[in-house]
Design an enzyme around this catalytic site. Structure first.
Site, PDB file in Angstrom:
ATOM      1  N   ASP A  79      51.893  50.841  38.941  1.00 32.93           N
ATOM      2  CA  ASP A  79      50.936  51.363  37.958  1.00 32.93           C
ATOM      3  C   ASP A  79      49.489  50.917  38.163  1.00 32.93           C
ATOM      4  OD1 ASP A  79      50.922  48.697  36.934  1.00 32.93           O
ATOM      5  OD2 ASP A  79      52.513  49.156  35.508  1.00 32.93           O
ATOM      6  N   HIS A 136      56.076  48.037  46.215  1.00 35.65           N
ATOM      7  CA  HIS A 136      56.629  49.396  46.086  1.00 35.65           C
ATOM      8  C   HIS A 136      55.564  50.485  46.080  1.00 35.65           C
ATOM      9  CE1 HIS A 136      60.500  47.544  44.120  1.00 35.65           C
ATOM     10  NE2 HIS A 136      60.390  47.286  45.409  1.00 35.65           N
TER      11      HIS A 136
HETATM   12  P1  NAD Z   1      62.902  46.389  36.486  1.00 36.40           P
HETATM   13  O1  NAD Z   1      64.076  46.480  37.347  1.00 36.40           O
HETATM   14  O2  NAD Z   1      61.823  45.479  36.866  1.00 36.40           O
HETATM   15  O3  NAD Z   1      63.451  46.143  34.899  1.00 36.40           O
HETATM   16  C1  NAD Z   1      62.638  45.964  33.771  1.00 36.40           C
HETATM   17  C2  NAD Z   1      62.916  44.570  33.203  1.00 36.40           C
HETATM   18  O4  NAD Z   1      61.905  44.232  32.281  1.00 36.40           O
HETATM   19  C3  NAD Z   1      64.267  44.452  32.459  1.00 36.40           C
HETATM   20  O5  NAD Z   1      64.960  43.329  32.944  1.00 36.40           O
HETATM   21  C4  NAD Z   1      63.847  44.229  30.990  1.00 36.40           C
HETATM   22  O6  NAD Z   1      64.716  43.352  30.311  1.00 36.40           O
HETATM   23  C5  NAD Z   1      62.486  43.585  31.165  1.00 36.40           C
HETATM   24  N1  NAD Z   1      61.559  43.774  30.052  1.00 36.40           N
HETATM   25  C6  NAD Z   1      61.466  44.825  29.196  1.00 36.40           C
HETATM   26  N2  NAD Z   1      60.446  44.639  28.359  1.00 36.40           N
HETATM   27  C7  NAD Z   1      59.859  43.452  28.692  1.00 36.40           C
HETATM   28  C8  NAD Z   1      58.748  42.731  28.189  1.00 36.40           C
HETATM   29  N3  NAD Z   1      58.015  43.184  27.182  1.00 36.40           N
HETATM   30  N4  NAD Z   1      58.429  41.551  28.783  1.00 36.40           N
HETATM   31  C9  NAD Z   1      59.169  41.072  29.809  1.00 36.40           C
HETATM   32  N5  NAD Z   1      60.234  41.727  30.323  1.00 36.40           N
HETATM   33  C10 NAD Z   1      60.574  42.899  29.764  1.00 36.40           C
HETATM   34  O7  NAD Z   1      62.175  47.633  36.400  1.00 36.40           O
HETATM   35  P2  NAD Z   1      62.804  49.042  36.268  1.00 36.40           P
HETATM   36  O8  NAD Z   1      62.184  49.611  35.085  1.00 36.40           O
HETATM   37  O9  NAD Z   1      64.285  48.906  36.271  1.00 36.40           O
HETATM   38  O10 NAD Z   1      62.273  49.741  37.615  1.00 36.40           O
HETATM   39  C11 NAD Z   1      62.660  49.480  38.937  1.00 36.40           C
HETATM   40  C12 NAD Z   1      61.525  49.907  39.878  1.00 36.40           C
HETATM   41  O11 NAD Z   1      60.886  51.095  39.403  1.00 36.40           O
HETATM   42  C13 NAD Z   1      60.424  48.910  39.931  1.00 36.40           C
HETATM   43  O12 NAD Z   1      60.692  47.983  40.898  1.00 36.40           O
HETATM   44  C14 NAD Z   1      59.166  49.773  40.138  1.00 36.40           C
HETATM   45  O13 NAD Z   1      58.962  50.030  41.495  1.00 36.40           O
HETATM   46  C15 NAD Z   1      59.486  51.055  39.464  1.00 36.40           C
HETATM   47  N6  NAD Z   1      58.846  51.156  38.130  1.00 36.40           N
HETATM   48  C16 NAD Z   1      57.543  50.804  37.975  1.00 36.40           C
HETATM   49  C17 NAD Z   1      56.937  50.903  36.732  1.00 36.40           C
HETATM   50  C18 NAD Z   1      55.486  50.487  36.600  1.00 36.40           C
HETATM   51  O14 NAD Z   1      54.768  50.513  37.598  1.00 36.40           O
HETATM   52  N7  NAD Z   1      55.046  50.068  35.412  1.00 36.40           N
HETATM   53  C19 NAD Z   1      57.650  51.369  35.637  1.00 36.40           C
HETATM   54  C20 NAD Z   1      58.998  51.728  35.826  1.00 36.40           C
HETATM   55  C21 NAD Z   1      59.562  51.612  37.075  1.00 36.40           C
END
Ligand code: NAD
Ligand code: ZN
Length: 252
Positions: free
Chosen positions: A108, A123
């Site tokens: 992001d 990524h």
């Molecule tokens: P992820 O595997 O990193 O999982 C999200 C984690 O964040 C979960 O373990 C959840 O418990 C935790 N979480 C939720 N809210 C939180 C908070 N407020 N504070 C701390 N932790 C919190 O990510 P994903 O969503 O499973 O995505 C996998 C891949 O997809 C990423 O490696 C990335 O490349 C991509 N992705 C990126 C974004 C972004 O850029 N913001 C968003 C979604 C997915």
């Protein structure tokens, strides 16, 4: 809130009084409080597709328009998002340490927007597109004038310059992270489920090389298996307070 302070105070007693270098791994959870949905959970669904069905080379080959429409939906959300206190705390931490590396799985761009400098985007970046034929790259605004976009050099399809499920990592980037993580005294893992295994491997290796691993995540993750300190809180509420405590400890 009181619990949070007490919890942090109790858990950081074993952190050494001097730390030379520090590493950070962030996942989608750090941007959750900026309003960007994570992949895992119901918020990740779009038109009944799962991210695992859209963020793949196969999905793009089959239907590039569909994949780009999903990315456009995400790009619109991200465009409106601002960094939160967790992103800004990492900027302050970077100013404090001479040796600091932030490895993010996020696409992001919010770490950069907050002001972090030494970042590795493992990524990729959702704002960048890449030609599938000639590899030409450019940053594209949203909304796109054309979906899917075409390469201005060779007119082939452009794809988002992000790492999809099933694709291999840039080994140069991995080498930089591995080299750096060999020397760190402390590793923060913030908001990552660990469903993607390479970052977990990087963290585990750092741990085996002696780094103390601190996890911040409201839920259990693959990192929880070996983390030394676990803070089951949201990043934007816990990280600024944790940093207050640590800065005090290290400034004295
Ligand atoms: P992820 O595997 O990193 O999982 C999200 C984690 O964040 C979960 O373990 C959840 O418990 C935790 N979480 C939720 N809210 C939180 C908070 N407020 N504070 C701390 N932790 C919190 O990510 P994903 O969503 O499973 O995505 C996998 C891949 O997809 C990423 O490696 C990335 O490349 C991509 N992705 C990126 C974004 C972004 O850029 N913001 C968003 C979604 C997915
Ligand atoms: Zn091209």
């Amino acid at each position: 809130m009181n619990n949070l302070y007490k919890d942090i105070e109790n858990q950081i007693v074993n952190i050494p009084d001097k730390i030379e270098s520090i590493g950070i791994i962030t996942g989608a959870g750090i941007s959750q409080e900026s309003g960007i949905p994570t992949f895992r959970g119901k918020d990740g669904l779009w038109k009944n597709y799962k991210p695992e069905e859209l963020a793949t080379p196969y999905a793009f080959e089959k239907n590039p328009k569909l994949v780009w429409e999903w990315y456009e939906m995400r790009r619109q959300i991200i465009k409106k998002a601002e960094p939160n206190p967790a992103h800004y705390t990492l900027v302050k931490m970077e100013e404090f340490f001479e040796n600091f590396l932030l490895v993010t799985q996020n696409v992001d761009g919010l770490h950069e927007k907050a002001g972090s400098k030494n970042i590795i985007e493992l990524h990729g970046n959702i704002w960048r597109a890449r030609c599938i034929l000639c590899n030409y790259k450019e940053f594209l605004e949203t909304p796109l004038p054309e979906i899917p976009p075409h390469c201005p050099k060779c007119n082939s399809l452009m794809r988002p310059d992000v790492l999809w499920f099933g694709e291999t990592y840039d080994t140069n980037l991995l080498n930089i992270v591995q080299d750096f993580f060999q020397k760190i005294g402390l590793l923060f893992v913030i908001g990552s489920s660990g469903q993607v295994s390479v970052p977990v491997y990087l963290a585990k290796e750092a741990h085996l090389n002696g780094a103390i691993v601190i996890e911040i995540n409201p839920d259990f993750s693959m990192y929880s298996h070996f983390a030394d300190i676990i803070l089951r809180y949201k990043a934007a509420e816990a990280l600024p307070i944790l940093w207050q405590f640590l800065k005090e400890k290290w400034q004295n």
